[in-house]
Design an enzyme around this catalytic site. Structure first.
Site, PDB file in Angstrom:
ATOM      1  N   CYS A 119       6.577  -0.142   7.771  1.00 34.99           N
ATOM      2  CA  CYS A 119       6.078   1.225   6.921  1.00 34.99           C
ATOM      3  C   CYS A 119       7.161   1.740   6.189  1.00 34.99           C
ATOM      4  CB  CYS A 119       5.886   2.155   7.316  1.00 34.99           C
ATOM      5  SG  CYS A 119       5.248   3.976   6.694  1.00 34.99           S
ATOM      6  N   LEU A 120       6.510   1.458   4.504  1.00 32.77           N
ATOM      7  CA  LEU A 120       8.148   2.422   3.863  1.00 32.77           C
ATOM      8  C   LEU A 120       8.768   3.932   4.220  1.00 32.77           C
ATOM      9  CD1 LEU A 120       6.139   1.437   0.101  1.00 32.77           C
ATOM     10  CD2 LEU A 120       7.984   0.413   1.876  1.00 32.77           C
ATOM     11  N   GLN A 140       3.237  10.052   1.406  1.00 34.99           N
ATOM     12  CA  GLN A 140       4.059   9.003   1.371  1.00 34.99           C
ATOM     13  C   GLN A 140       4.850   9.780   0.192  1.00 34.99           C
ATOM     14  OE1 GLN A 140       2.681   5.357   2.147  1.00 34.99           O
ATOM     15  NE2 GLN A 140       4.617   5.194   3.661  1.00 34.99           N
ATOM     16  N   HIS A 185      -4.163   1.778   7.997  1.00 31.20           N
ATOM     17  CA  HIS A 185      -2.557   2.188   7.931  1.00 31.20           C
ATOM     18  C   HIS A 185      -3.301   3.289   6.965  1.00 31.20           C
ATOM     19  CE1 HIS A 185       1.753   1.149   8.093  1.00 31.20           C
ATOM     20  NE2 HIS A 185       1.671   2.436   6.608  1.00 31.20           N
ATOM     21  N   GLU A 186      -3.642   2.652   5.852  1.00 32.41           N
ATOM     22  CA  GLU A 186      -2.907   4.036   4.551  1.00 32.41           C
ATOM     23  C   GLU A 186      -3.887   5.033   5.041  1.00 32.41           C
ATOM     24  OE1 GLU A 186      -0.866   4.133   2.999  1.00 32.41           O
ATOM     25  OE2 GLU A 186      -0.707   1.765   3.080  1.00 32.41           O
ATOM     26  N   HIS A 217      -2.507   7.531   7.252  1.00 31.00           N
ATOM     27  CA  HIS A 217      -1.205   8.085   6.277  1.00 31.00           C
ATOM     28  C   HIS A 217      -1.528  10.018   6.221  1.00 31.00           C
ATOM     29  CE1 HIS A 217       2.060   6.377   6.259  1.00 31.00           C
ATOM     30  NE2 HIS A 217       2.034   5.461   5.493  1.00 31.00           N
ATOM     31  N   GLY A 229       1.163  -0.974   0.274  1.00 27.32           N
ATOM     32  CA  GLY A 229      -0.122   0.166  -0.226  1.00 27.32           C
ATOM     33  C   GLY A 229       0.834   1.190  -0.107  1.00 27.32           C
TER      34      GLY A 229
END
Ligand code: GNR
Ligand code: NI
Length: 175
Positions: free
Chosen positions: A96-97, A54, A138-139, A142, A49
């Site tokens: 997480c990226l 991000q 999670h997304e 963000h 995702g």
């Protein structure tokens, strides 16, 4: 190339802490250009995702793909929102990226109902649990400047953030 990957912002970049604004009528061209690049960025990372903040874009736009590698199932979610969440909670390890190399068990609602629009404006709604449910939460976090570490105790959060900072310093020295 139109779907060239974008650089992924890493904490403590302040853009990861800003609240994204809803995609509006006037954002159609920008969003149609950005979505393929976000998918390319997510696949290259690789991740399951990615949220627009991000990659430094303050719009409520998310891409996801939980399909198997040999059968990609890309999803683009415009203005996604959680409209219901179960009282039952579940724990799952998250990464997480934007916090590379960091992982922790996070507790969240076990099931959520999520509403969004497709790129063409079609309204969609789904109930999700398991990894998809976690990824959606999670997304959408963000988009509000919230990261998985915010769901941990202050002690665990600070340990993880210090480890991230230390590893990023070592990486910067090595480059
Ligand atoms: O690739 C990702 N994997 C993942 C695993 C468990 C819980 C959440 C995620 S999302 C993450 C990519 C990312 O950082 N998205 O914002
Ligand atoms: Ni993330």
């Amino acid at each position: 190339m139109s779907d060239a990957p974008l650089p992924i912002l890493i904490l403590p970049d302040p853009r990861l802490r800003q609240k994204a604004r809803p995609v509006g009528e006037g954002d159609g061209d920008a969003v149609r250009a950005l979505a393929p690049r976000m998918l390319a960025t997510m696949y290259a990372a690789p991740g399951i995702g990615l949220a627009a903040p991000q990659v430094g874009v303050g719009l409520r736009l998310v891409v996801l793909d939980l399909g198997p590698r040999e059968k990609p199932a890309p999803m683009v979610l415009v203005n996604p929102e959680i409209v219901a969440a179960s009282a039952e909670r579940a724990v799952r390890e998250e990464g997480c990226l934007s916090l590379p190399g960091q992982f922790a068990e996070v507790e969240r609602p076990a099931r959520v109902k999520v509403r969004w629009r497709e790129l063409d404006g079609t309204r969609r709604e789904m109930e999700a649990e398991g990894l998809l449910g976690v990824c959606l939460q999670h997304e959408i976090d963000h988009l509000d400047g919230v990261l998985f570490v915010d769901h941990l105790s202050a002690l665990k959060r600070n340990m993880l953030l210090r480890k991230l900072a230390k590893e990023q310093r070592a990486k910067a020295r090595a480059e």
